[in-house]
Enzyme design. Sequence first.
Site, PDB file in Angstrom:
ATOM      1  N   HIS A  93      42.459  25.449  70.523  1.00 17.74           N
ATOM      2  CA  HIS A  93      41.227  26.160  70.178  1.00 17.74           C
ATOM      3  C   HIS A  93      40.012  25.559  70.871  1.00 17.74           C
ATOM      4  O   HIS A  93      38.996  26.227  71.028  1.00 17.74           O
ATOM      5  CB  HIS A  93      41.033  26.238  68.660  1.00 17.74           C
ATOM      6  CG  HIS A  93      40.591  24.985  67.988  1.00 17.74           C
ATOM      7  ND1 HIS A  93      41.451  24.155  67.309  1.00 17.74           N
ATOM      8  CD2 HIS A  93      39.367  24.420  67.859  1.00 17.74           C
ATOM      9  CE1 HIS A  93      40.770  23.148  66.791  1.00 17.74           C
ATOM     10  NE2 HIS A  93      39.504  23.280  67.116  1.00 17.74           N
ATOM     11  N   ASP A 102      48.670  23.398  67.725  1.00 14.96           N
ATOM     12  CA  ASP A 102      47.340  23.534  68.327  1.00 14.96           C
ATOM     13  C   ASP A 102      47.099  22.366  69.283  1.00 14.96           C
ATOM     14  O   ASP A 102      46.344  21.443  68.994  1.00 14.96           O
ATOM     15  CB  ASP A 102      46.291  23.556  67.211  1.00 14.96           C
ATOM     16  CG  ASP A 102      44.921  23.993  67.698  1.00 14.96           C
ATOM     17  OD1 ASP A 102      44.742  24.143  68.919  1.00 14.96           O
ATOM     18  OD2 ASP A 102      44.029  24.168  66.859  1.00 14.96           O
ATOM     19  N   SER A 123      37.873  17.969  66.239  1.00 16.61           N
ATOM     20  CA  SER A 123      38.992  18.707  66.821  1.00 16.61           C
ATOM     21  C   SER A 123      39.451  18.037  68.114  1.00 16.61           C
ATOM     22  O   SER A 123      38.653  17.795  69.011  1.00 16.61           O
ATOM     23  CB  SER A 123      38.578  20.149  67.123  1.00 16.61           C
ATOM     24  OG  SER A 123      38.389  20.873  65.938  1.00 16.61           O
TER      25      SER A 123
END
Length: 336
Positions: free
Chosen positions: A119, A161, A237
């Site tokens: 992402h 991810d 992230s």
Amino acid sequence: MKGKFLKVSSLFVATLTTATLVSSPAANALSSKAMDNHPQQTQSSKQQTPKIQKGGNLKPLEQREHANVILPNNDRHQITDTTNGHYAPVTYIQVEAPTGTFIASGVVVGKDTLLTNKHVVDATHGDPHALKAFPSAINQDNYPNGGFTAEQITKYSGEGDLAIVKFSPNEQNKHIGEVVKPATMSNNAETQVNQNITVTGYPGDKPVATMWESKGKITYLKGEAMQYDLSTTGGNSGSPVFNEKNEVIGIHWGGVPNEFNGAVFINENVRNFLKQNIEDIHFANDDQPNNPDNPDNPNNPDNPNNPDEPNNPDNPNNPDNPDNGDNNNSDNPDAA
């Protein structure tokens, strides 16, 4: 080398959320019960040294209501000695997207490669050059190892991810994995629930480009899914998850507020993907004599000392072996 860059106002920092970067309402309703099959959630030629964007150019991501996953265990502390040990490859990331400039984290794992989230790279909208990396960043005025511009992105082929980012050399023709020592990956043979871990990265609720470490324990582990009880926020992230040996065991992707934070666990499938795509990635057991991937292991088929290796002079099938019946060597009793 100490890089000087334009200041970024922390009031305008746009963070890559650790809860959701997708626009579908269903994705925002991630439940801890669905961890095993969760949708992805959030939290070329030499390029000129990338510059940090001004605060006025930064815009927040939309639908970031779950940007902060602060749990009761909020043991976070700043790392100021960022250039030493396992902290050095931890990297501050900026993505210059069409809708603004966003921040995230990553970790250098090869001469020219870094790991982060899918992402995170999705925010580039297909333009790798939009992603800039600043390994060992200390703060918005101090980037001791300068900046690097991405040139290629490879997304993990599984559901996790996870993404690999390859970088161009800097203006001094140095690679990102030369200005810092790449992180060591764990083989994860001994990783289990209740072990102590840390997540290290660049959370957006702290001063811009400052490195912070969160401490906690693994609470869940299955397949590529790992959950833990430590706290993170938007900007974390892509942060590496370290074990007590300071080896990378996973890549943080986000969490569910008041419940857990999670990472892509480096299991066998992920490890094979990384080895196939990063030639020089280093796993902790690679140097062990009994590791079949170690070229010095006698049982490695590529090792010339392997008794089954055709070129091994002790191999009876070696045409130069005097015991080979097909060999005309004068020492061979079966020679014609």
